[in-house]
Design a protein around this motif. Structure first.
Motif, short mmCIF file in Angstrom:
data_model
loop_
_atom_site.label_atom_id
_atom_site.label_comp_id
_atom_site.label_asym_id
_atom_site.label_seq_id
_atom_site.Cartn_x
_atom_site.Cartn_y
_atom_site.Cartn_z
N ALA A 89 0.81 -1.22 0.00
CA ALA A 89 0.00 0.00 0.00
C ALA A 89 0.85 1.26 0.00
O ALA A 89 0.47 2.29 -0.57
CB ALA A 89 -0.94 0.00 1.21
N GLY A 90 2.04 1.20 0.64
CA GLY A 90 2.87 2.39 0.73
C GLY A 90 3.51 2.83 -0.57
O GLY A 90 3.91 3.98 -0.71
N GLY A 91 3.59 1.95 -1.55
CA GLY A 91 4.05 2.33 -2.88
C GLY A 91 5.55 2.47 -3.05
O GLY A 91 6.02 2.69 -4.16
N LYS A 92 6.32 2.36 -1.98
CA LYS A 92 7.79 2.47 -2.09
C LYS A 92 8.36 1.05 -2.19
O LYS A 92 8.82 0.47 -1.21
CB LYS A 92 8.35 3.21 -0.88
N TRP A 93 8.32 0.51 -3.38
CA TRP A 93 8.73 -0.87 -3.59
C TRP A 93 10.13 -0.91 -4.18
O TRP A 93 10.65 0.09 -4.67
CB TRP A 93 7.78 -1.59 -4.56
N ASP A 94 10.74 -2.09 -4.16
CA ASP A 94 11.86 -2.32 -5.05
C ASP A 94 11.30 -3.03 -6.28
O ASP A 94 10.19 -3.55 -6.27
CB ASP A 94 12.98 -3.12 -4.37
N THR A 100 8.14 -7.40 -11.30
CA THR A 100 8.17 -8.09 -10.01
C THR A 100 8.72 -7.13 -8.96
O THR A 100 9.57 -6.28 -9.26
CB THR A 100 9.03 -9.37 -10.04
N HIS A 101 8.25 -7.30 -7.74
CA HIS A 101 8.63 -6.42 -6.64
C HIS A 101 8.98 -7.31 -5.45
O HIS A 101 8.17 -7.55 -4.55
CB HIS A 101 7.48 -5.46 -6.32
N PRO A 102 10.22 -7.83 -5.46
CA PRO A 102 10.58 -8.90 -4.52
C PRO A 102 10.36 -8.57 -3.05
O PRO A 102 9.93 -9.42 -2.27
CB PRO A 102 12.07 -9.12 -4.82
N GLY A 103 10.67 -7.34 -2.65
CA GLY A 103 10.63 -7.00 -1.24
C GLY A 103 9.26 -7.12 -0.61
O GLY A 103 9.14 -7.33 0.61
N GLY A 154 4.61 -11.07 -10.20
CA GLY A 154 5.03 -10.66 -8.87
C GLY A 154 4.78 -11.73 -7.81
O GLY A 154 5.72 -12.24 -7.19
N PRO A 155 3.53 -12.12 -7.57
CA PRO A 155 3.29 -13.18 -6.59
C PRO A 155 3.70 -14.56 -7.07
O PRO A 155 4.10 -15.40 -6.25
CB PRO A 155 1.78 -13.10 -6.36
N VAL A 156 3.61 -14.84 -8.36
CA VAL A 156 3.97 -16.17 -8.87
C VAL A 156 5.43 -16.49 -8.54
O VAL A 156 5.76 -17.60 -8.12
CB VAL A 156 3.70 -16.26 -10.38
N PHE A 157 6.32 -15.52 -8.72
CA PHE A 157 7.73 -15.74 -8.37
C PHE A 157 8.02 -15.34 -6.93
O PHE A 157 8.94 -15.86 -6.30
CB PHE A 157 8.64 -14.96 -9.32
N PHE A 272 20.86 -10.18 -7.94
CA PHE A 272 20.24 -9.33 -6.92
C PHE A 272 20.66 -7.87 -7.08
O PHE A 272 19.89 -6.95 -6.78
CB PHE A 272 20.66 -9.88 -5.55
N LEU A 273 21.87 -7.64 -7.57
CA LEU A 273 22.37 -6.28 -7.70
C LEU A 273 21.66 -5.50 -8.81
O LEU A 273 21.86 -4.29 -8.92
CB LEU A 273 23.89 -6.30 -7.94
N GLU A 274 20.83 -6.16 -9.61
CA GLU A 274 20.01 -5.45 -10.60
C GLU A 274 18.76 -4.84 -9.99
O GLU A 274 18.06 -4.07 -10.64
CB GLU A 274 19.60 -6.40 -11.73
N THR A 275 18.45 -5.20 -8.75
CA THR A 275 17.24 -4.69 -8.11
C THR A 275 17.33 -3.18 -7.96
O THR A 275 18.33 -2.65 -7.49
CB THR A 275 17.08 -5.32 -6.72
N LEU A 276 16.28 -2.48 -8.37
CA LEU A 276 16.30 -1.02 -8.26
C LEU A 276 15.18 -0.53 -7.35
O LEU A 276 14.28 -1.29 -6.96
CB LEU A 276 16.23 -0.37 -9.63
N TYR A 277 15.22 0.74 -7.04
CA TYR A 277 14.28 1.33 -6.09
C TYR A 277 13.24 2.17 -6.82
O TYR A 277 13.57 3.06 -7.61
CB TYR A 277 15.03 2.21 -5.09
#
Length: 464
Positions: A89-94, A100-103, A154-157, A272-277
């Motif tokens: 809900a907060g919208g600040k995802w990785d 996909t938004h792993p966090g 997103g949820p599938v992975f 993992f280092l490809e993950t962005l904010y």
């Protein structure tokens, strides 16, 4: 050796000392990002609804784990569900490769497992890094094809990342982790149609609950099967349509991927280092429209009054969200509030976008009239094989000049100190004090020095 066995061996054997410094740094950063998102959403309707739902559904259940920002005790699954929904809900995802938004799945599972086991900061960071690496390797080349079959990637992975984090923190051995991954194949879910037809689809909240079930089954000895990922009737066959690596869509234009290369370089090369904010609360590709345009105008001292029009060359997938097979109904590419043109105009006019706003104005919020005017003079040009989140922005001025800036797609991949700097402006919108938020940032910064990491992190999200 099956894919799930390779992943399980990697996870079981991974130690904090094996992690490169940049991986530790990124694990700290994604932790801060997720907790910041939860803090923003503390009093949002979706967060309150998730908490009320779990309090009602779990009446009489044990209080094993803590809800972020509130301190309410629920079952492990209940707290993880509420925490996932709150972070969402907060919208600040990785973000990993746009969709996909792993966090949103991994951090709730890691926090619950770390709280229950009393894990140290080093153990927490190791589990988080392992979870991101497994999830993102599984997802990397297959996200567009999974979406094109009507599933939400997103949820599938995400269920696999959440399960790996929980399994690692609970001390499962390689055989048990293999079984947990295998059980996730039975429990993975997520569909696009609900959101396309006026609903709000259950996403990572369900993934994390199911992940904890998969881990519990594995811990208690339920075998999951040997080739549940790559087998003839396995995960990739079910969710991509085949187990041969054939792709119906891809971000790069390739039409195939090799399943046996998913684990290549595991433990050496960190995807993992490809993950962005996703620093602004909008679709990930729009963050690039804001910042690349803002930097271009700043570098050339261009103001709203100078601009005749703007062109943005973008990856074509970014104009066909969430999938070219199932674009959002009513999405015609025309400029409107919340469109990519709108965010490009915001970058040009204001040199940024408010961190505490959603993708559209909330109650009592308005847009600068210059933004609403300029967005109608922004043209999107879709291009195959264009870098994700890397628009080429060209500003044409009224005096006949034009200037261009190339986005790289890596503008939102940064270290912990930059994450702390970029996220700090949300402080005025939080229920906790500025000093408490600063302490939370510092705790994430030095998480590897803390015992009982989850207890410390969760406590700092609760208003004192």
């Amino acid at each position: 050796m099956s894919l799930s066995r390779e992943f399980a061996g990697f996870v079981a054997g991974l130690q904090y000392e094996n992690l490169p410094p940049e991986v530790v740094d990124r694990a700290k950063g994604v932790t801060l990002q997720a907790l910041s998102s939860a803090l923003i959403a503390r009093d949002m309707p979706a967060s309150r609804q998730a908490l009320a739902l779990m309090q009602e559904e779990e009446a009489g259940g044990g209080g094993a784990a803590t809800v972020l920002c509130h301190g309410t005790k629920l079952t492990k699954a209940g707290a993880a569900f509420v925490n996932a929904e709150t972070i969402f809900a907060g919208g600040k995802w990785d973000t990993f490769r746009m969709l996909t938004h792993p966090g949103i799945a991994i951090l709730p599972a890691a926090l619950v497992a770390a709280e229950v086991t009393g894990a140290s900061g080093r153990e927490f960071l190791t589990a988080v890094a392992a979870a991101y690496e497994v999830m993102e390797r599984m997802a990397a080349e297959f996200i567009p094809t999974v979406m094109a079959r009507g599933f939400h990637a997103g949820p599938v992975f995400g269920i696999f990342g959440a399960a790996v984090a929980a399994a690692k923190l609970q001390g499962l051995d390689a055989n048990q982790i293999h079984s947990a991954i295998a059980q996730c194949v039975n429990l993975a879910s997520g569909n696009l149609e609900g959101a396309r037809s006026g609903g709000r689809s259950l996403r990572e909240g369900a993934a994390v609950r199911n992940a904890l079930l998969a881990v519990a089954m594995a811990k208690h000895g339920t075998p999951g099967g040997e080739t549940t990922l790559e087998g003839d009737a396995g995960f990739y066959h079910a969710y991509t349509g085949n187990n041969l690596g054939r792709l119906s869509y891809s971000f790069t234009g390739r039409n195939s991927a090799e399943l046996d290369r998913i684990t290549e370089g595991l433990g050496r090369d960190w995807i993992f280092l490809e993950t962005l904010y996703r620093i602004y609360s909008t679709a990930g590709y729009n963050i690039a429209h804001v910042d690349v345009t803002a930097k271009l105008c700043e570098e050339h001292a261009i103001t709203y009054q100078d601009i005749d029009r703007i062109e943005a060359i973008v990856n074509w997938f970014e104009t066909e969200y969430p999938s070219p097979a199932f674009p959002t109904p009513g999405s015609d590419g025309k400029p409107r509030v919340g469109s990519s043109q709108y965010f490009t105009a915001y970058g040009a006019v204001t040199r940024g976008y408010p961190l505490l706003r959603g993708a559209q104005p909330g109650p009592g919020e308005t847009d600068p009239p210059e933004v609403l005017d300029l967005m109608h003079r922004v043209t999107l040009i879709p291009m195959v094989r264009r870098t994700l989140f890397g628009p080429r922005i060209t500003v044409f001025t009224k005096d006949g000049r034009s200037v261009t800036k190339e986005g790289t797609g890596r503008e939102f991949i940064w270290d912990f100190e930059e994450e702390a700097r970029r996220i700090r402006p949300i402080t005025p919108g939080l229920a906790i004090s500025e000093a408490q938020f600063a302490e939370l940032i510092d705790t994430c910064r030095h998480l590897d020095r803390h015992d009982r990491a989850a207890e410390k992190l969760i406590g700092l999200t609760i208003p004192s």
